[in-house]
Design a protein around this motif. Structure first.
Motif, PDB file in Angstrom:
ATOM      1  N   TYR A  13     -12.144  -3.155  11.841  1.00  0.00           N
ATOM      2  CA  TYR A  13     -11.878  -3.886  13.077  1.00  0.00           C
ATOM      3  C   TYR A  13     -12.072  -2.938  14.254  1.00  0.00           C
ATOM      4  CZ  TYR A  13      -9.374  -6.549  16.638  1.00  0.00           C
ATOM      5  OH  TYR A  13      -9.039  -7.216  17.782  1.00  0.00           O
ATOM      6  N   CYS A  14     -12.866  -3.327  15.208  1.00  0.00           N
ATOM      7  CA  CYS A  14     -13.173  -2.484  16.357  1.00  0.00           C
ATOM      8  C   CYS A  14     -12.732  -3.171  17.640  1.00  0.00           C
ATOM      9  CB  CYS A  14     -14.673  -2.229  16.446  1.00  0.00           C
ATOM     10  SG  CYS A  14     -15.379  -1.557  14.937  1.00  0.00           S
ATOM     11  N   CYS A  15     -12.200  -2.380  18.560  1.00  0.00           N
ATOM     12  CA  CYS A  15     -11.803  -2.899  19.858  1.00  0.00           C
ATOM     13  C   CYS A  15     -11.674  -1.723  20.818  1.00  0.00           C
ATOM     14  CB  CYS A  15     -10.494  -3.673  19.755  1.00  0.00           C
ATOM     15  SG  CYS A  15      -9.104  -2.705  19.114  1.00  0.00           S
ATOM     16  N   ASN A  16     -11.488  -1.999  22.108  1.00  0.00           N
ATOM     17  CA  ASN A  16     -11.415  -0.881  23.045  1.00  0.00           C
ATOM     18  C   ASN A  16     -10.321  -1.019  24.094  1.00  0.00           C
ATOM     19  OD1 ASN A  16     -12.560  -2.860  24.575  1.00  0.00           O
ATOM     20  ND2 ASN A  16     -14.466  -1.782  25.002  1.00  0.00           N
ATOM     21  N   ASP A  17      -9.362  -1.888  23.919  1.00  0.00           N
ATOM     22  CA  ASP A  17      -8.218  -1.981  24.822  1.00  0.00           C
ATOM     23  C   ASP A  17      -7.054  -1.189  24.237  1.00  0.00           C
ATOM     24  OD1 ASP A  17      -9.492  -3.680  26.647  1.00  0.00           O
ATOM     25  OD2 ASP A  17      -8.948  -5.453  25.476  1.00  0.00           O
ATOM     26  N   ASN A  18      -6.090  -0.826  25.080  1.00  0.00           N
ATOM     27  CA  ASN A  18      -4.914  -0.108  24.597  1.00  0.00           C
ATOM     28  C   ASN A  18      -4.183  -0.923  23.542  1.00  0.00           C
ATOM     29  OD1 ASN A  18      -5.306   2.073  26.303  1.00  0.00           O
ATOM     30  ND2 ASN A  18      -4.028   1.213  27.917  1.00  0.00           N
ATOM     31  N   PHE A  19      -3.921  -0.313  22.408  1.00  0.00           N
ATOM     32  CA  PHE A  19      -3.157  -0.891  21.300  1.00  0.00           C
ATOM     33  C   PHE A  19      -3.773  -2.166  20.731  1.00  0.00           C
ATOM     34  CE2 PHE A  19      -0.266   1.294  24.241  1.00  0.00           C
ATOM     35  CZ  PHE A  19       0.026   2.378  23.449  1.00  0.00           C
ATOM     36  N   CYS A  20      -5.043  -2.421  20.983  1.00  0.00           N
ATOM     37  CA  CYS A  20      -5.668  -3.647  20.487  1.00  0.00           C
ATOM     38  C   CYS A  20      -5.785  -3.646  18.967  1.00  0.00           C
ATOM     39  CB  CYS A  20      -7.033  -3.852  21.125  1.00  0.00           C
ATOM     40  SG  CYS A  20      -8.252  -2.566  20.731  1.00  0.00           S
ATOM     41  N   ASN A  21      -5.781  -2.489  18.339  1.00  0.00           N
ATOM     42  CA  ASN A  21      -5.902  -2.447  16.883  1.00  0.00           C
ATOM     43  C   ASN A  21      -4.566  -2.687  16.184  1.00  0.00           C
ATOM     44  OD1 ASN A  21      -4.795   0.002  17.581  1.00  0.00           O
ATOM     45  ND2 ASN A  21      -6.063   1.201  16.171  1.00  0.00           N
ATOM     46  N   SER A  22      -3.505  -2.937  16.933  1.00  0.00           N
ATOM     47  CA  SER A  22      -2.205  -3.193  16.300  1.00  0.00           C
ATOM     48  C   SER A  22      -2.208  -4.521  15.556  1.00  0.00           C
ATOM     49  CB  SER A  22      -1.085  -3.188  17.345  1.00  0.00           C
ATOM     50  OG  SER A  22      -1.231  -4.277  18.228  1.00  0.00           O
ATOM     51  N   ALA A  23      -3.112  -5.415  15.907  1.00  0.00           N
ATOM     52  CA  ALA A  23      -3.186  -6.711  15.231  1.00  0.00           C
ATOM     53  C   ALA A  23      -4.558  -6.920  14.577  1.00  0.00           C
ATOM     54  CB  ALA A  23      -2.889  -7.840  16.221  1.00  0.00           C
ATOM     55  N   GLY A  24      -5.243  -5.849  14.264  1.00  0.00           N
ATOM     56  CA  GLY A  24      -6.563  -5.961  13.648  1.00  0.00           C
ATOM     57  C   GLY A  24      -6.498  -6.247  12.162  1.00  0.00           C
ATOM     58  N   CYS A  25      -7.555  -6.762  11.626  1.00  0.00           N
ATOM     59  CA  CYS A  25      -7.701  -7.042  10.190  1.00  0.00           C
ATOM     60  C   CYS A  25      -6.570  -7.918   9.643  1.00  0.00           C
ATOM     61  CB  CYS A  25      -7.810  -5.747   9.401  1.00  0.00           C
ATOM     62  SG  CYS A  25      -9.373  -4.873   9.694  1.00  0.00           S
ATOM     63  N   GLY A  26      -6.123  -8.865  10.444  1.00  0.00           N
ATOM     64  CA  GLY A  26      -5.115  -9.811   9.964  1.00  0.00           C
ATOM     65  C   GLY A  26      -3.683  -9.332  10.056  1.00  0.00           C
ATOM     66  N   ASP A  27      -3.448  -8.104  10.545  1.00  0.00           N
ATOM     67  CA  ASP A  27      -2.087  -7.611  10.696  1.00  0.00           C
ATOM     68  C   ASP A  27      -1.376  -8.425  11.769  1.00  0.00           C
ATOM     69  OD1 ASP A  27      -0.269  -5.248   9.895  1.00  0.00           O
ATOM     70  OD2 ASP A  27      -0.126  -5.288  12.084  1.00  0.00           O
ATOM     71  N   ALA A  28      -0.075  -8.569  11.644  1.00  0.00           N
ATOM     72  CA  ALA A  28       0.705  -9.384  12.586  1.00  0.00           C
ATOM     73  C   ALA A  28       0.900  -8.688  13.936  1.00  0.00           C
ATOM     74  CB  ALA A  28       2.067  -9.709  11.982  1.00  0.00           C
ATOM     75  N   GLY A  29       0.637  -7.403  14.030  1.00  0.00           N
ATOM     76  CA  GLY A  29       0.826  -6.691  15.290  1.00  0.00           C
ATOM     77  C   GLY A  29       2.272  -6.286  15.479  1.00  0.00           C
ATOM     78  N   PHE A  30       2.603  -5.885  16.690  1.00  0.00           N
ATOM     79  CA  PHE A  30       3.956  -5.460  16.995  1.00  0.00           C
ATOM     80  C   PHE A  30       4.918  -6.632  16.891  1.00  0.00           C
ATOM     81  CE2 PHE A  30       1.592  -2.350  19.761  1.00  0.00           C
ATOM     82  CZ  PHE A  30       1.857  -1.258  18.978  1.00  0.00           C
ATOM     83  N   GLN A  31       6.116  -6.358  16.394  1.00  0.00           N
ATOM     84  CA  GLN A  31       7.156  -7.378  16.351  1.00  0.00           C
ATOM     85  C   GLN A  31       7.548  -7.747  17.774  1.00  0.00           C
ATOM     86  OE1 GLN A  31      10.143  -5.154  14.218  1.00  0.00           O
ATOM     87  NE2 GLN A  31       9.784  -6.325  12.369  1.00  0.00           N
TER      88      GLN A  31
END
Length: 129
Positions: A13-31
């Protein structure tokens, strides 16, 4: 060079915003912030607060902190999680000698709120002293 792919159970998963990879590849991201402690910048003795690129997930009962210290030769910053009592009681100096003078100290609760050492935000703050 980067492409978003999912193949054989592997994901890219590729992205370029701050913390955008916290929800990449189907992850739920930050609580949700109401179910966790704040996310804070976390560095010790950095000359410029912009040099801090580390983050820390604090405990539910903690707050973010930033201190600006005058070492006599320059200013340094300490940033990270702390207990709220530390913000309203005696300052912790994190390994500095007694000659180091705190110029500013600020505690706050929202994510990444410890980027500036000034009054404001939510929670107790101490300026000067």
């Amino acid at each position: 060079q980067c492409t978003n792919t999912t193949k054989n159970g592997d994901c890219s998963y590729c992205c370029n915003d701050n913390f955008c990879n916290s929800a990449g590849c189907g992850d739920a991201g930050f609580q949700n912030p109401s179910t966790r402690g704040p996310l804070c910048m976390n560095c010790s003795k950095v000359t410029y607060k912009e040099m801090c690129h580390n983050i820390q997930l604090c405990q539910m009962d903690q707050v973010c902190r930033i201190e600006k210290l005058d070492t006599g030769n320059n200013f340094v910053y300490n940033m990270g999680c702390t207990d709220p009592q530390t913000c309203t009681s005696k300052r912790s100096i994190d390994g500095f000698s007694p000659r180091d003078v705190p110029v500013c100290s600020h505690c706050c609760r929202p994510d990444f709120c410890n980027l500036e050492c000034s009054s404001g935000g939510t929670g107790p703050s101490i300026v000067g002293m």
